[in-house]
Design a protein around this motif. Structure first.
Motif, PDB file in Angstrom:
ATOM      1  N   VAL A  97      35.940  36.599  39.885  1.00 43.46           N
ATOM      2  CA  VAL A  97      36.236  35.214  39.520  1.00 43.46           C
ATOM      3  C   VAL A  97      36.045  34.981  38.024  1.00 43.46           C
ATOM      4  O   VAL A  97      36.913  34.420  37.349  1.00 43.46           O
ATOM      5  N   VAL A 154      43.053  42.966  50.209  1.00 42.66           N
ATOM      6  CA  VAL A 154      41.800  42.210  50.111  1.00 42.66           C
ATOM      7  C   VAL A 154      41.577  41.339  51.339  1.00 42.66           C
ATOM      8  O   VAL A 154      40.443  41.028  51.703  1.00 42.66           O
ATOM      9  N   THR A 208      34.559  42.290  46.483  1.00 45.17           N
ATOM     10  CA  THR A 208      34.126  41.642  45.246  1.00 45.17           C
ATOM     11  C   THR A 208      35.301  40.907  44.628  1.00 45.17           C
ATOM     12  O   THR A 208      36.364  41.493  44.404  1.00 45.17           O
ATOM     13  N   VAL A 209      35.131  39.620  44.373  1.00 41.17           N
ATOM     14  CA  VAL A 209      36.193  38.819  43.764  1.00 41.17           C
ATOM     15  C   VAL A 209      35.853  38.599  42.292  1.00 41.17           C
ATOM     16  O   VAL A 209      34.833  37.977  41.982  1.00 41.17           O
ATOM     17  N   TYR A 266      43.492  38.708  44.754  1.00 46.23           N
ATOM     18  CA  TYR A 266      42.048  38.827  44.573  1.00 46.23           C
ATOM     19  C   TYR A 266      41.205  37.978  45.522  1.00 46.23           C
ATOM     20  O   TYR A 266      40.036  38.290  45.758  1.00 46.23           O
ATOM     21  N   VAL A 267      41.761  36.877  46.036  1.00 40.46           N
ATOM     22  CA  VAL A 267      40.937  35.962  46.825  1.00 40.46           C
ATOM     23  C   VAL A 267      40.815  36.445  48.259  1.00 40.46           C
ATOM     24  O   VAL A 267      41.812  36.644  48.958  1.00 40.46           O
ATOM     25  N   PRO A 280      34.256  37.018  50.174  1.00 42.72           N
ATOM     26  CA  PRO A 280      33.388  37.744  49.243  1.00 42.72           C
ATOM     27  C   PRO A 280      32.348  38.625  49.930  1.00 42.72           C
ATOM     28  O   PRO A 280      31.773  39.507  49.297  1.00 42.72           O
ATOM     29  N   PRO A 302      36.101  31.548  46.311  1.00 42.44           N
ATOM     30  CA  PRO A 302      36.673  32.331  47.416  1.00 42.44           C
ATOM     31  C   PRO A 302      35.683  32.405  48.583  1.00 42.44           C
ATOM     32  O   PRO A 302      34.480  32.405  48.360  1.00 42.44           O
ATOM     33  N   ASN A 303      36.216  32.345  49.807  1.00 45.80           N
ATOM     34  CA  ASN A 303      37.529  32.742  50.213  1.00 45.80           C
ATOM     35  C   ASN A 303      38.588  31.642  50.129  1.00 45.80           C
ATOM     36  O   ASN A 303      39.689  31.817  50.658  1.00 45.80           O
TER      37      ASN A 303
END
Length: 564
Positions: free
Chosen positions: A323, A408, A320-321, A312-313, A316, A265-266
């Motif tokens: 992953v 996000v 906080t992602v 979620y993506v 960062p 990410p991103n």
């Protein structure tokens, strides 16, 4: 406008020993191959191709857009990435947009100047050459082929001519016109018509001579800020001057003895990895290629993976992602239990956006280095805003940001948006984990199609034994969310059997079949180079690894693979 495009030819995979390139424009592939022959490596050739594509396919890519790169070091087996996505101007805050009368329900229109983010492509090109290049060629030498195409002109290819005209029509419907730099007497060039771009040639020359400073400071930067200000934007010279690429560690997951690598990410690379983790729990080969059972499982998995990614993506630096948690195999197995062969899932929320105008290309050189590269202006010519005398348009990647304050991807100053573009690499995972063996460089461009495309072409080779060209030729499936109708649709390319479409409808899917002609562009345009024929089920590649390069180029574009 003619929307027909028939696939009238059959292509064999390109095979070579010393080096190989694959891109969406034949002239760009030639430029990249020339750089390899001059002593450049995969990174040098990739940047040469990126610049050549900026000349020959400006509706999809250019210096006004963003880029991502993955590089495999043939000597060490190390894989590194560059995040070349730009950030919003510092003054581009949620409060600012709300003060302009915009909201989560009514954001700025797609082509609005407020969607211009700092173009990251030029910095990514520079950093790719500096960090991964051979250092045998200067940046100026790497860019020479593109400069020559821009100065002397080139005949516009067929698919590109269609995209150019279509893009201009969309922009004009939105009240935007490209101006003279990217048109011929106010019109898009036709197939076979020679197009010159002296302004871009000048910009590329300055870039070659002065490096990043030529784009992010001085004449080009001032022209960029000026046109943005003229249309009500807030980007400043400091926003451009402070831009930096980010060196990143790629993320990966395994699937049946191979490891797929994606940018973190991103970018939405996470979605492709989640998709693999879910699909690993199903006997896809036994279901049959593009059967109704196979496609049904794929569709349900895509909805799960892309919904997770959309939640979620993000940048960062701003959130906080999780992953590692999302990629956990046990988590993916639990997600796979939600898939049923006899029902269509309800309540899955949509990904934030669809569609993209992008180029993907890849290079493998004689030292075993590989460069997987993607470059985009997002929608057709981005915003359509062209800085004076610069020869390129500015992207509208800011449309990937949300105006929901707790999202996000909520807009903020200096923030990178959710990014659709993802290059990929494939290695083995059975040998020394400190030095994996390169198996492939691959990618499929096209907005939310990209993770789906990566997995489909990989499965075509890994599960069904297709060579790289066959894997790209094969009809594809595109699962997308229709925001107007508030439901998911399953788009099936011409070549998938009608009885498969009927069976999917009986399962409750909204099916669009067959998608034909130029509308096939929604399935993306991919390129693949493999090291050896590990996809061939009759060859034991573990005991007899081959150094022969096999390559394919998508028939949905104008390009080709070339080797020597």
């Amino acid at each position: 406008m003619d929307t027909e495009l028939t696939f009238s030819s059959r292509r064999s995979p390109v095979v070579s020993l010393h080096g190989c390139v694959a891109s969406s424009q034949q002239l760009a592939s030639t430029v990249g191959l020339d750089v390899l022959k001059q002593g450049g490596n995969a990174a040098d050739a990739a940047v040469a191709i990126a610049a050549a594509l900026a000349v020959t396919e400006p509706c999809s890519t250019g210096l006004g857009g963003d880029a991502f790169c993955l590089f495999f070091n043939g000597n060490t087996g190390e894989i590194k990435g560059i995040n070349g996505s730009g950030r919003t101007p510092r003054g581009h805050t949620l409060d600012f947009l709300l003060s302009r009368g915009y909201s989560a329900e009514a954001p700025p229109p797609a082509f609005d100047v407020l969607n211009v983010t700092v173009p990251g492509a030029a910095a990514c090109w520079w950093d790719t050459v500096q960090l991964f290049g051979s250092h045998k060629l200067s940046l100026q030498e790497v860019l020479n082929g593109a400069v020559e195409l821009a100065e002397e002109g080139f005949p516009v290819a067929e698919v590109t001519a269609h995209l150019w005209a279509h893009s201009l029509a969309v922009l004009r419907d939105a009240g935007r016109d490209l101006g003279g730099d990217l048109l011929i007497h106010g019109h898009p060039p036709k197939h076979g018509q020679v197009f010159k771009n002296p302004f871009l040639a000048r910009t590329l020359k300055e870039f070659g001579e002065r490096g990043k400073e030529a784009i992010y400071q001085g004449r080009v930067a001032q022209a960029t800020v000026d046109i943005i200000a003229q249309h009500g934007g807030v980007m400043t010279l400091d926003d451009l001057k402070s831009h930096q690429s980010e060196l990143v560690a790629p993320i990966s997951t395994t699937y049946k003895g191979v490891r797929l690598w994606e940018p973190p990410p991103n970018s939405q690379g996470l979605a492709a990895l989640l998709l693999l983790n879910i699909l690993e729990n199903f006997p896809l080969k036994d279901l049959g290629h593009n059967s109704s059972d196979y496609i049904h499982i794929l569709v349900e998995a895509v909805r799960l993976a892309q919904t997770d990614a959309s939640h979620y993506v993000g940048d960062p630096d701003h959130a906080t992602v999780p992953v590692k948690a999302l990629l956990n195999k046990s988590c993916s197995r639990q997600r796979s239990k939600l898939i049923r062969m006899d029902r269509f899932m309800e309540g899955v929320e949509p990904a934030p956006m669809t569609g993209s105008d992008t180029v993907y290309f890849c290079v493998v050189d004689c030292q075993g280095n590989a460069c997987s590269f993607i470059n985009s202006t997002y929608h057709c010519f981005g915003t359509g805003l062209v800085p004076k005398d610069c020869g390129f348009s500015l992207q509208n990647r800011g449309a990937g940001l949300s105006l929901q304050h707790n999202h996000v991807n909520c807009v903020a100053g200096g923030k990178r948006p959710f990014h659709t573009i993802i290059p990929a690499l494939v290695t083995d995972c059975a040998t020394d984990p400190q030095k994996p063996r390169l198996l492939a460089s691959l990618g499929v461009m096209g907005g939310m199609m990209q993770p789906q495309g990566h997995v489909q072409v990989l499965f075509n080779m890994l599960e069904f034994g297709m060579n790289p060209q066959q894997a790209l030729d094969s009809p594809r499936v595109f699962v997308k969310y229709d925001h107007k109708e508030n439901q998911w649709s399953v788009n099936l390319e011409e070549g998938i059997k009608p009885e498969v479409a009927d069976a999917l409808r009986r399962r409750g899917h909204k099916v669009n079949w067959p998608v034909t002609g130029h509308k096939r562009s929604e399935f993306g345009r991919g390129q693949i180079i493999t090291v050896g024929d590990w996809w061939n089920p009759s060859v034991n590649h573990k005991t007899h690894p081959s150094k022969v390069l096999w390559a394919g180029s998508d028939p949905r574009s104008d390009g080709c693979a070339m080797g020597y």
